[in-house]
Design a protein around this motif. Structure first.
Motif, PDB file in Angstrom:
ATOM      1  N   ARG A 197      75.331 143.219  63.255  1.00 13.39           N
ATOM      2  CA  ARG A 197      73.891 143.397  63.427  1.00 13.39           C
ATOM      3  C   ARG A 197      73.215 142.161  63.979  1.00 13.39           C
ATOM      4  O   ARG A 197      72.177 142.243  64.619  1.00 13.39           O
ATOM      5  CB  ARG A 197      73.242 143.781  62.096  1.00 13.39           C
ATOM      6  N   LEU A 198      73.774 140.979  63.728  1.00 16.11           N
ATOM      7  CA  LEU A 198      73.128 139.738  64.146  1.00 16.11           C
ATOM      8  C   LEU A 198      73.720 139.244  65.472  1.00 16.11           C
ATOM      9  O   LEU A 198      74.934 139.114  65.609  1.00 16.11           O
ATOM     10  CB  LEU A 198      73.276 138.672  63.074  1.00 16.11           C
ATOM     11  N   ALA A 199      72.843 138.981  66.452  1.00 16.09           N
ATOM     12  CA  ALA A 199      73.278 138.545  67.773  1.00 16.09           C
ATOM     13  C   ALA A 199      72.832 137.114  68.022  1.00 16.09           C
ATOM     14  O   ALA A 199      71.795 136.659  67.526  1.00 16.09           O
ATOM     15  CB  ALA A 199      72.690 139.461  68.839  1.00 16.09           C
ATOM     16  N   THR A 200      73.611 136.395  68.808  1.00 19.17           N
ATOM     17  CA  THR A 200      73.227 135.048  69.214  1.00 19.17           C
ATOM     18  C   THR A 200      72.078 135.154  70.222  1.00 19.17           C
ATOM     19  O   THR A 200      71.770 136.227  70.723  1.00 19.17           O
ATOM     20  CB  THR A 200      74.400 134.310  69.861  1.00 19.17           C
ATOM     21  N   ILE A 201      71.467 134.020  70.530  1.00 15.57           N
ATOM     22  CA  ILE A 201      70.364 134.042  71.481  1.00 15.57           C
ATOM     23  C   ILE A 201      70.839 134.490  72.864  1.00 15.57           C
ATOM     24  O   ILE A 201      70.114 135.168  73.607  1.00 15.57           O
ATOM     25  CB  ILE A 201      69.662 132.665  71.545  1.00 15.57           C
ATOM     26  N   GLY A 202      72.079 134.128  73.213  1.00 16.35           N
ATOM     27  CA  GLY A 202      72.636 134.562  74.491  1.00 16.35           C
ATOM     28  C   GLY A 202      72.840 136.068  74.522  1.00 16.35           C
ATOM     29  O   GLY A 202      72.533 136.735  75.521  1.00 16.35           O
TER      30      GLY A 202
END
Length: 209
Positions: free
Chosen positions: A3-8
């Motif tokens: 569910r959690l994505a990096t800024i990229g």
């Protein structure tokens, strides 16, 4: 899917540059949902792309909702549940029955709250009720609008008059009078008690054959 994505990853999903995401953060338009101890931003994909996590209609459950206003209508509640169970079973649906005992004016009933939360969480694909007023006395259309927005099918078994409509309406009117008279005179005042006793007598007389 994490569910959690990096800024990229978030920038690719949204189709914008990383610098745009940083600018949005400064402007308060989009805040990261988590910042790691190392200062790395993480974005919740459920908020960025909710459709990726929404259950397909076939995976969402059918909920049958039943309600009566008072304890002396428990037999009617059981009849409602039986009708709903037989109908859902006849359609071959896997279903759950949610039942409430409380006024149609009360938006805080546990069953109704659980139903609404499940709809908002995209867990419900179909809602089945015997009559529109079983959901709420006033405000059912708002719930139906939420269902439409969430692509929840609403099945109302009986579009005609509810057999317990008059009895329920009388109890709901009495509840309104109780609330307002308590605010005007105080819940323990003699004037309030006399008013309520008089209204109960009117309601009881009106329900006699």
């Amino acid at each position: 899917m994490d569910r959690l994505a990096t800024i990229g990853e978030a920038s690719k999903i949204l189709g914008v540059s990383i610098s745009t995401l940083r600018r949005w953060e400064k402007e308060g338009r989009l805040q990261p949902d988590e910042i790691t101890p190392g200062g790395h931003r993480r974005y919740d994909l459920v908020k960025l792309r909710p459709e990726l996590f929404r259950l397909q209609r076939s995976d969402r459950k059918t909920v049958a909702y039943a309600r009566v206003s008072s304890h002396d209508q428990k037999e009617d509640l059981e009849r409602q549940k039986q009708v709903l169970e037989m109908y859902c079973a006849a359609q071959g649906w896997t279903f759950e029955v949610v039942a409430d005992l409380g006024s149609g004016m009360n938006y805080h009933k546990k069953g109704l709250q659980r139903l609404l939360n499940a709809i908002l969480q995209d867990e419900v694909g179909r809602l089945v009720i015997t009559h529109k007023d079983r959901l709420l006395r006033f405000g059912a259309e708002l719930v139906f609008a939420i269902c439409e927005a969430k692509e929840v099918e609403v099945v109302i078994l009986n579009q005609g008059e509810d057999t317990s409509f008059e009895e329920d309406l009388a109890k709901d009117v009495l509840e309104i009078i109780t609330v307002f008279s308590a605010r005007l005179y105080g819940s323990r005042s003699r004037k309030n008690q006399k008013l309520l006793e008089g209204m109960k007598k009117v309601v009881d007389d009106a329900q006699k054959p």
